[in-house]
Write a protein that holds these residues in place. Structure first.
Motif, PDB file in Angstrom:
ATOM      1  N   ASN A   1       4.677   1.407   5.819  1.00 11.65           N
ATOM      2  CA  ASN A   1       3.041   1.644   5.813  1.00 11.65           C
ATOM      3  C   ASN A   1       3.446   3.367   5.860  1.00 11.65           C
ATOM      4  N   LYS A   2       3.997   4.019   7.641  1.00  9.00           N
ATOM      5  CA  LYS A   2       4.015   4.627   7.287  1.00  9.00           C
ATOM      6  C   LYS A   2       4.769   5.700   6.880  1.00  9.00           C
ATOM      7  N   ILE A   3       6.092   5.638   5.708  1.00 11.11           N
ATOM      8  CA  ILE A   3       6.384   5.877   5.279  1.00 11.11           C
ATOM      9  C   ILE A   3       5.196   6.682   3.687  1.00 11.11           C
ATOM     10  N   ALA A   4       4.776   5.293   3.667  1.00 15.56           N
ATOM     11  CA  ALA A   4       4.740   5.179   2.394  1.00 15.56           C
ATOM     12  C   ALA A   4       3.134   6.251   2.487  1.00 15.56           C
ATOM     13  N   ASP A   5       2.666   6.143   3.739  1.00 16.55           N
ATOM     14  CA  ASP A   5       1.170   7.501   4.302  1.00 16.55           C
ATOM     15  C   ASP A   5       2.201   8.903   3.899  1.00 16.55           C
ATOM     16  N   GLU A   6       2.655   8.680   4.682  1.00 21.02           N
ATOM     17  CA  GLU A   6       3.561  10.331   4.587  1.00 21.02           C
ATOM     18  C   GLU A   6       3.892  10.968   3.210  1.00 21.02           C
ATOM     19  N   CYS A   7       3.446   9.775   1.703  1.00 23.46           N
ATOM     20  CA  CYS A   7       4.061  10.282   0.311  1.00 23.46           C
ATOM     21  C   CYS A   7       2.727  11.065  -0.282  1.00 23.46           C
ATOM     22  N   ILE A   8       1.611  10.608   0.108  1.00 19.66           N
ATOM     23  CA  ILE A   8       0.677  10.998  -0.879  1.00 19.66           C
ATOM     24  C   ILE A   8      -0.663  11.690   0.597  1.00 19.66           C
ATOM     25  N   TYR A   9      -0.920  12.836  -0.257  1.00 20.43           N
ATOM     26  CA  TYR A   9      -1.855  13.380   0.814  1.00 20.43           C
ATOM     27  C   TYR A   9      -3.215  13.317   0.205  1.00 20.43           C
TER      28      TYR A   9
ATOM     29  N   ALA B   1       1.161  14.086  -4.922  1.00 20.70           N
ATOM     30  CA  ALA B   1       2.401  13.800  -4.136  1.00 20.70           C
ATOM     31  C   ALA B   1       2.545  14.600  -3.123  1.00 20.70           C
ATOM     32  N   SER B   2       2.976  14.157  -1.559  1.00 24.36           N
ATOM     33  CA  SER B   2       2.928  15.222  -0.886  1.00 24.36           C
ATOM     34  C   SER B   2       4.409  15.715  -0.642  1.00 24.36           C
ATOM     35  N   ALA B   3       4.899  16.767  -0.040  1.00 24.71           N
ATOM     36  CA  ALA B   3       6.191  17.500   0.094  1.00 24.71           C
ATOM     37  C   ALA B   3       6.818  16.236   0.514  1.00 24.71           C
ATOM     38  N   ARG B   4       6.878  15.416   1.609  1.00 25.10           N
ATOM     39  CA  ARG B   4       7.427  14.045   2.185  1.00 25.10           C
ATOM     40  C   ARG B   4       8.143  13.237   0.621  1.00 25.10           C
ATOM     41  N   PHE B   5       6.939  13.186  -0.257  1.00 26.20           N
ATOM     42  CA  PHE B   5       7.290  12.542  -1.242  1.00 26.20           C
ATOM     43  C   PHE B   5       7.966  12.932  -2.261  1.00 26.20           C
ATOM     44  N   ALA B   6       8.265  14.305  -2.089  1.00 25.48           N
ATOM     45  CA  ALA B   6       9.496  15.243  -3.109  1.00 25.48           C
ATOM     46  C   ALA B   6       9.840  14.922  -2.702  1.00 25.48           C
ATOM     47  N   GLU B   7      10.643  15.147  -1.280  1.00 24.40           N
ATOM     48  CA  GLU B   7      11.611  14.810  -0.415  1.00 24.40           C
ATOM     49  C   GLU B   7      12.714  14.009  -1.167  1.00 24.40           C
ATOM     50  N   ILE B   8      11.697  12.733  -0.380  1.00 26.94           N
ATOM     51  CA  ILE B   8      12.115  10.745  -1.038  1.00 26.94           C
ATOM     52  C   ILE B   8      13.024  11.858  -2.544  1.00 26.94           C
ATOM     53  N   ILE B   9      11.947  12.491  -3.459  1.00 27.98           N
ATOM     54  CA  ILE B   9      12.913  12.028  -5.456  1.00 27.98           C
ATOM     55  C   ILE B   9      13.943  12.838  -4.944  1.00 27.98           C
ATOM     56  N   ILE B  10      13.820  14.135  -4.762  1.00 32.00           N
ATOM     57  CA  ILE B  10      14.909  14.757  -5.077  1.00 32.00           C
ATOM     58  C   ILE B  10      16.460  14.077  -4.095  1.00 32.00           C
ATOM     59  N   GLY B  11      16.008  12.885  -3.221  1.00 30.56           N
ATOM     60  CA  GLY B  11      17.285  12.909  -2.611  1.00 30.56           C
ATOM     61  C   GLY B  11      17.470  11.922  -3.548  1.00 30.56           C
ATOM     62  N   ALA B  12      16.963  11.010  -3.880  1.00 34.57           N
ATOM     63  CA  ALA B  12      17.490   9.950  -4.679  1.00 34.57           C
ATOM     64  C   ALA B  12      17.913  10.249  -6.024  1.00 34.57           C
ATOM     65  N   TRP B  13      17.254  11.753  -6.548  1.00 33.45           N
ATOM     66  CA  TRP B  13      17.644  11.776  -8.439  1.00 33.45           C
ATOM     67  C   TRP B  13      19.072  12.545  -7.620  1.00 33.45           C
ATOM     68  N   GLY B  14      19.523  13.204  -6.994  1.00 31.04           N
ATOM     69  CA  GLY B  14      20.594  13.634  -6.987  1.00 31.04           C
ATOM     70  C   GLY B  14      21.223  14.830  -8.454  1.00 31.04           C
ATOM     71  N   HIS B  15      22.541  15.463  -7.866  1.00 33.97           N
ATOM     72  CA  HIS B  15      22.461  16.339  -8.707  1.00 33.97           C
ATOM     73  C   HIS B  15      22.039  16.954  -8.810  1.00 33.97           C
TER      74      HIS B  15
END
Length: 182
Positions: free
Chosen positions: A14-22, A34-48
């Motif tokens: 829940n805590k991570i999900a909470d941080e993904c949305i503002y 979508a929050s900055a934390r969400f974008a960090e997860i997205i770019i980390g998983a996107w790769g390259h």
């Protein structure tokens, strides 16, 4: 693989999900995204990809941050600039500490925007929806999640009356799953 990895990360708890949305209010309307934390997860998983942000200018009233995100595999490069005011309502300039805080916020916003433009929304939108589902819970968990949220807000100094007014509901029982995201 990207969708699986990012979905697992945003729904880990829940805590991570909470941080993904503002969610905030502007002109009497609730704005959610979508929050900055969400974008960090997205770019980390996107790769390259390579991404970063920096302050590019400051004057008497504004600070400007620039962010860049480069998808190396698809050779898609996005650069975004964000201006943030560094004066109060009386047009007095912030102190150095607040200018630093505002600059950091501007960098985070610009970086989030750049990342979410490089990674196509068709890929990240369903992941965002999964984070919302975790935050909302379901009908079985609503009573407990609502009580937990109210207890947390009370620790921050918000009364039940303040929450009811902010959400524009008649009473605590009228707080729905959708309100849980806000």
């Amino acid at each position: 693989q990207f969708i699986d990895t990012a979905t697992q990360m945003v729904t880990l708890n829940n805590k991570i999900a909470d941080e993904c949305i503002y969610a905030l209010q502007r002109d009497g309307k609730n704005i959610e995204g979508a929050s900055a934390r969400f974008a960090e997860i997205i770019i980390g998983a996107w790769g390259h990809a390579r991404s970063g942000a920096r302050i590019v200018s400051e004057d008497d009233r504004f600070i400007t941050a620039q962010a860049v995100c480069h998808d190396l595999q698809n050779n898609n490069l996005i650069t975004i600039e964000i201006r943030r005011r560094i004066t109060n309502k009386k047009k007095q300039k912030f102190n150095d500490d607040m200018i630093g805080v505002t600059g950091n916020a501007a960098c985070s916003i610009a970086l989030r925007n750049a990342i979410l433009k490089v990674v196509p929304k068709a890929f990240w939108s369903p992941i965002y929806d999964e984070a919302r589902k975790v935050i909302m819970g379901d009908a079985k968990t609503l009573v407990n999640r609502r009580a937990d949220a109210l207890a947390y807000l009370q620790k921050l100094g918000a009364t039940q009356e303040m929450v009811i007014k902010k959400l524009a509901v008649k009473g605590i029982e009228d707080i729905t799953l959708e309100h849980m995201v806000i």
